[in-house]
Write a protein that holds these residues in place. Structure first.
Motif, PDB file in Angstrom:
ATOM      1  N   VAL A 143       0.861  -1.186   0.000  1.00 14.21           N
ATOM      2  CA  VAL A 143       0.000   0.000   0.000  1.00 14.21           C
ATOM      3  C   VAL A 143       0.896   1.233   0.000  1.00 14.21           C
ATOM      4  CG1 VAL A 143      -1.785   1.302   1.216  1.00 14.21           C
ATOM      5  CG2 VAL A 143      -1.844  -1.207   1.215  1.00 14.21           C
ATOM      6  N   LEU A 144       0.759   2.053  -1.034  1.00 14.70           N
ATOM      7  CA  LEU A 144       1.577   3.247  -1.216  1.00 14.70           C
ATOM      8  C   LEU A 144       0.738   4.515  -1.054  1.00 14.70           C
ATOM      9  CD1 LEU A 144       3.340   1.998  -4.468  1.00 14.70           C
ATOM     10  CD2 LEU A 144       4.402   2.118  -2.225  1.00 14.70           C
ATOM     11  N   ASN A 145       1.421   5.609  -0.778  1.00 18.37           N
ATOM     12  CA  ASN A 145       0.831   6.946  -0.830  1.00 18.37           C
ATOM     13  C   ASN A 145       0.059   7.340   0.426  1.00 18.37           C
ATOM     14  OD1 ASN A 145       0.468   9.338  -2.575  1.00 18.37           O
ATOM     15  ND2 ASN A 145      -1.709   8.843  -2.433  1.00 18.37           N
ATOM     16  N   ARG A 146      -0.719   6.421   1.007  1.00 19.77           N
ATOM     17  CA  ARG A 146      -1.502   6.729   2.220  1.00 19.77           C
ATOM     18  C   ARG A 146      -0.852   6.095   3.439  1.00 19.77           C
ATOM     19  NH1 ARG A 146      -6.281   4.132   4.943  1.00 19.77           N
ATOM     20  NH2 ARG A 146      -6.347   2.579   3.275  1.00 19.77           N
ATOM     21  N   ASP A 147      -0.529   6.930   4.416  1.00 16.73           N
ATOM     22  CA  ASP A 147      -0.018   6.415   5.676  1.00 16.73           C
ATOM     23  C   ASP A 147      -1.178   5.807   6.452  1.00 16.73           C
ATOM     24  OD1 ASP A 147       1.290   5.878   8.049  1.00 16.73           O
ATOM     25  OD2 ASP A 147       1.356   7.977   8.700  1.00 16.73           O
ATOM     26  N   MET A 148      -1.117   4.496   6.651  1.00 14.37           N
ATOM     27  CA  MET A 148      -2.213   3.813   7.337  1.00 14.37           C
ATOM     28  C   MET A 148      -2.138   3.966   8.847  1.00 14.37           C
ATOM     29  SD  MET A 148      -2.502   0.421   4.919  1.00 14.37           S
ATOM     30  CE  MET A 148      -4.089  -0.081   5.623  1.00 14.37           C
ATOM     31  N   GLN A 151       1.669  -0.212  11.891  1.00  9.27           N
ATOM     32  CA  GLN A 151       2.320  -1.304  11.169  1.00  9.27           C
ATOM     33  C   GLN A 151       1.445  -2.538  11.239  1.00  9.27           C
ATOM     34  OE1 GLN A 151       6.510  -1.637  11.621  1.00  9.27           O
ATOM     35  NE2 GLN A 151       6.525  -3.856  11.333  1.00  9.27           N
ATOM     36  N   ASP A 152       1.271  -3.189  10.097  1.00  6.40           N
ATOM     37  CA  ASP A 152       0.462  -4.394   9.986  1.00  6.40           C
ATOM     38  C   ASP A 152       1.363  -5.510   9.471  1.00  6.40           C
ATOM     39  OD1 ASP A 152      -1.290  -6.434   8.834  1.00  6.40           O
ATOM     40  OD2 ASP A 152      -2.914  -5.007   9.096  1.00  6.40           O
ATOM     41  N   LEU A 158       4.088   2.191   2.421  1.00 10.00           N
ATOM     42  CA  LEU A 158       5.092   3.207   2.134  1.00 10.00           C
ATOM     43  C   LEU A 158       4.389   4.510   1.781  1.00 10.00           C
ATOM     44  CD1 LEU A 158       7.331   1.078  -0.292  1.00 10.00           C
ATOM     45  CD2 LEU A 158       7.486   1.190   2.202  1.00 10.00           C
ATOM     46  N   ALA A 159       4.755   5.596   2.453  1.00 14.67           N
ATOM     47  CA  ALA A 159       4.115   6.889   2.190  1.00 14.67           C
ATOM     48  C   ALA A 159       5.094   8.008   2.475  1.00 14.67           C
ATOM     49  CB  ALA A 159       2.848   7.041   3.048  1.00 14.67           C
ATOM     50  N   SER A 160       4.717   9.223   2.079  1.00 11.91           N
ATOM     51  CA  SER A 160       5.530  10.402   2.371  1.00 11.91           C
ATOM     52  C   SER A 160       4.925  11.168   3.544  1.00 11.91           C
ATOM     53  CB  SER A 160       5.622  11.311   1.141  1.00 11.91           C
ATOM     54  OG  SER A 160       4.345  11.764   0.746  1.00 11.91           O
ATOM     55  N   ASN A 161       5.761  11.928   4.237  1.00 10.46           N
ATOM     56  CA  ASN A 161       5.306  12.679   5.402  1.00 10.46           C
ATOM     57  C   ASN A 161       4.725  14.017   4.951  1.00 10.46           C
ATOM     58  OD1 ASN A 161       4.923  13.891   7.903  1.00 10.46           O
ATOM     59  ND2 ASN A 161       6.801  13.045   8.760  1.00 10.46           N
ATOM     60  N   ASP A 162       3.497  13.977   4.441  1.00  5.26           N
ATOM     61  CA  ASP A 162       2.866  15.175   3.887  1.00  5.26           C
ATOM     62  C   ASP A 162       2.593  16.236   4.944  1.00  5.26           C
ATOM     63  OD1 ASP A 162       2.904  13.693   1.608  1.00  5.26           O
ATOM     64  OD2 ASP A 162       0.772  13.895   1.145  1.00  5.26           O
ATOM     65  N   ARG A 163       2.292  15.811   6.155  1.00  2.02           N
ATOM     66  CA  ARG A 163       1.968  16.781   7.205  1.00  2.02           C
ATOM     67  C   ARG A 163       3.156  17.684   7.500  1.00  2.02           C
ATOM     68  NH1 ARG A 163      -0.435  14.593  12.800  1.00  2.02           N
ATOM     69  NH2 ARG A 163      -1.799  13.614  11.253  1.00  2.02           N
ATOM     70  N   ASP A 164       4.319  17.081   7.668  1.00  5.64           N
ATOM     71  CA  ASP A 164       5.512  17.882   7.949  1.00  5.64           C
ATOM     72  C   ASP A 164       5.876  18.762   6.757  1.00  5.64           C
ATOM     73  OD1 ASP A 164       5.662  16.791  10.429  1.00  5.64           O
ATOM     74  OD2 ASP A 164       7.531  15.692  10.117  1.00  5.64           O
ATOM     75  N   GLU A 317       5.703  -3.930   6.924  1.00  2.00           N
ATOM     76  CA  GLU A 317       6.503  -2.829   7.444  1.00  2.00           C
ATOM     77  C   GLU A 317       5.845  -1.516   7.066  1.00  2.00           C
ATOM     78  OE1 GLU A 317      10.303  -1.906   5.424  1.00  2.00           O
ATOM     79  OE2 GLU A 317       9.901  -3.677   4.201  1.00  2.00           O
ATOM     80  N   ARG A 318       6.166  -0.475   7.813  1.00  2.00           N
ATOM     81  CA  ARG A 318       5.629   0.860   7.557  1.00  2.00           C
ATOM     82  C   ARG A 318       6.786   1.830   7.441  1.00  2.00           C
ATOM     83  NH1 ARG A 318       4.199   4.826  11.586  1.00  2.00           N
ATOM     84  NH2 ARG A 318       2.901   6.495  10.721  1.00  2.00           N
ATOM     85  N   VAL A 319       6.863   2.527   6.316  1.00  2.00           N
ATOM     86  CA  VAL A 319       7.951   3.481   6.072  1.00  2.00           C
ATOM     87  C   VAL A 319       7.345   4.831   5.687  1.00  2.00           C
ATOM     88  CG1 VAL A 319       9.964   4.039   4.668  1.00  2.00           C
ATOM     89  CG2 VAL A 319       9.526   1.658   5.306  1.00  2.00           C
ATOM     90  N   LEU A 320       7.748   5.874   6.397  1.00  2.00           N
ATOM     91  CA  LEU A 320       7.291   7.230   6.112  1.00  2.00           C
ATOM     92  C   LEU A 320       8.495   8.023   5.617  1.00  2.00           C
ATOM     93  CD1 LEU A 320       4.461   8.443   6.414  1.00  2.00           C
ATOM     94  CD2 LEU A 320       5.183   9.443   8.580  1.00  2.00           C
TER      95      LEU A 320
END
Length: 335
Positions: A143-148, A151-152, A158-164, A317-320
């Motif tokens: 799953v890309l683009n949306r930070d869920m 970690q599952d 994988l997503a980008s840190n849009d908030r920061d 894994e979860r990567v921001l």
């Protein structure tokens, strides 16, 4: 009699699985080993039997690239960057099927025999039903683009840190003396919209600045909605001094509306965007924006799903990933 994978393995002094992975450009194989195996295969005039391989491995040699919607909220520039990254990652050994989740009335066509792996460019929690279906089918999923948000063990996220990124961009405008900062948002209900709005609100609040409702306009992540939103902002009795557009496509539309109204950028109004698409440096003036690693995310996602397919199993894994502020000429300081 034609050469087989076992013949190549014997000459290369490796296992037949290593040969198979090398010939399929698996990222798990070292470049030196891959080159040696391909040279031997060429010397033996090896021709892969794709149909037989598919039957033995029960693979379709197809990877699905799904978006929340192809008709709504997926700009052509965003799509192009995603495709570049995915194509670079999967090579020519797999077919790529491009679809929007909203193309399907039900998900029965999505099964293990149809897809070896799936990449989902997700925008909304409404995609969770699709994600659950894919998991139930046992299809490797990234799953890309949306930070869920968590970690599952069964999902690579994988997503980008849009908030920061949005907070940094808003702070830049505030540091330049802007207090009347408008926001042209993306589609309501999309995680990217919420994250960028949160970054904008957080920076404004930290500076003690109010966020007027009339300065926040909803767009659709396309050029036309940015154009219409800017026309609305320019009609206000007190115009904003700066406009933060939720993506670069909307910023391009906003800049066109300003030009038609005889409003100069950045002398009369500053405009900033988000994404750093290819056109951002060619607008007049060049667009100040935030670079999201879209192509890199897509490339990493493609490699992750291939790794999962090759190994037969995978771990979640979860990567921001960080964004990058890009300063150009569409915003000016008032101080």
């Amino acid at each position: 009699m034609s050469a087989t994978i076992k013949d190549i393995a014997k000459l290369a002094n490796v296992s037949h699985m290593t040969v198979s992975r090398a010939l399929n450009n698996s990222p798990l194989i070292k470049e030196e080993t891959r080159r040696k195996i391909k040279e031997i295969a060429e010397q033996l005039n090896y021709v892969p039997n794709v149909n037989a391989k598919s039957l033995v491995l029960q693979r379709s040699h197809t990877i699905g690239l799904f978006f929340t919607s192809m008709a709504r909220g997926t700009s052509s520039s965003f799509l192009a960057e995603v495709l570049r990254g995915v194509n670079q990652g999967i090579g020519v050994q797999y077919n790529l099927v491009l679809r929007g989740i909203d193309d399907y009335e039900h998900y029965t066509p999505i099964h293990r025999r149809a897809f070896d792996g799936i990449l989902l460019m997700s925008q909304s929690e409404r995609d969770d039903a699709f994600i659950q279906h894919v998991r139930e089918q046992g299809i490797p999923l990234v799953v890309l683009n949306r930070d869920m948000g968590k970690q599952d063990s069964g999902i690579v996220n994988l997503a980008s840190n849009d908030r920061d990124g949005a907070e940094q961009l808003t702070r830049y405008l505030i540091a330049g003396g802007h207090t009347r900062i408008a926001l042209i948002k993306g589609i309501s209900g999309y995680k990217s919209t919420a994250e960028r709005n949160e970054g904008y609100q957080r920076a404004m609040g930290a500076a003690g600045l109010s966020t007027s409702e009339e300065y926040i306009v909803e767009g659709r992540y396309d050029v036309e909605s940015g154009y219409q939103a800017m026309r609305r902002l320019l009609s206000l009795p007190e115009r904003p001094s700066a406009v933060f557009c939720g993506n670069d496509d909307m910023a391009i539309g906003a800049m066109k509306a300003a030009a038609e109204a005889g409003v100069s950028i950045p002398e009369d109004i500053s405009v900033v965007g988000f994404d750093d698409i290819g056109f951002a440096s060619y607008t007049t003036p060049p667009l100040t924006t935030v670079k999201r690693p879209i192509e890199q995310l897509a490339l990493m996602g493609a490699r992750k799903v291939l790794e999962w397919i090759e190994q037969g199993t995978g771990t979640g894994e979860r990567v921001l990933m960080d964004t990058q502020f890009i300063c150009r000429e569409s915003a000016r300081s008032l101080v």
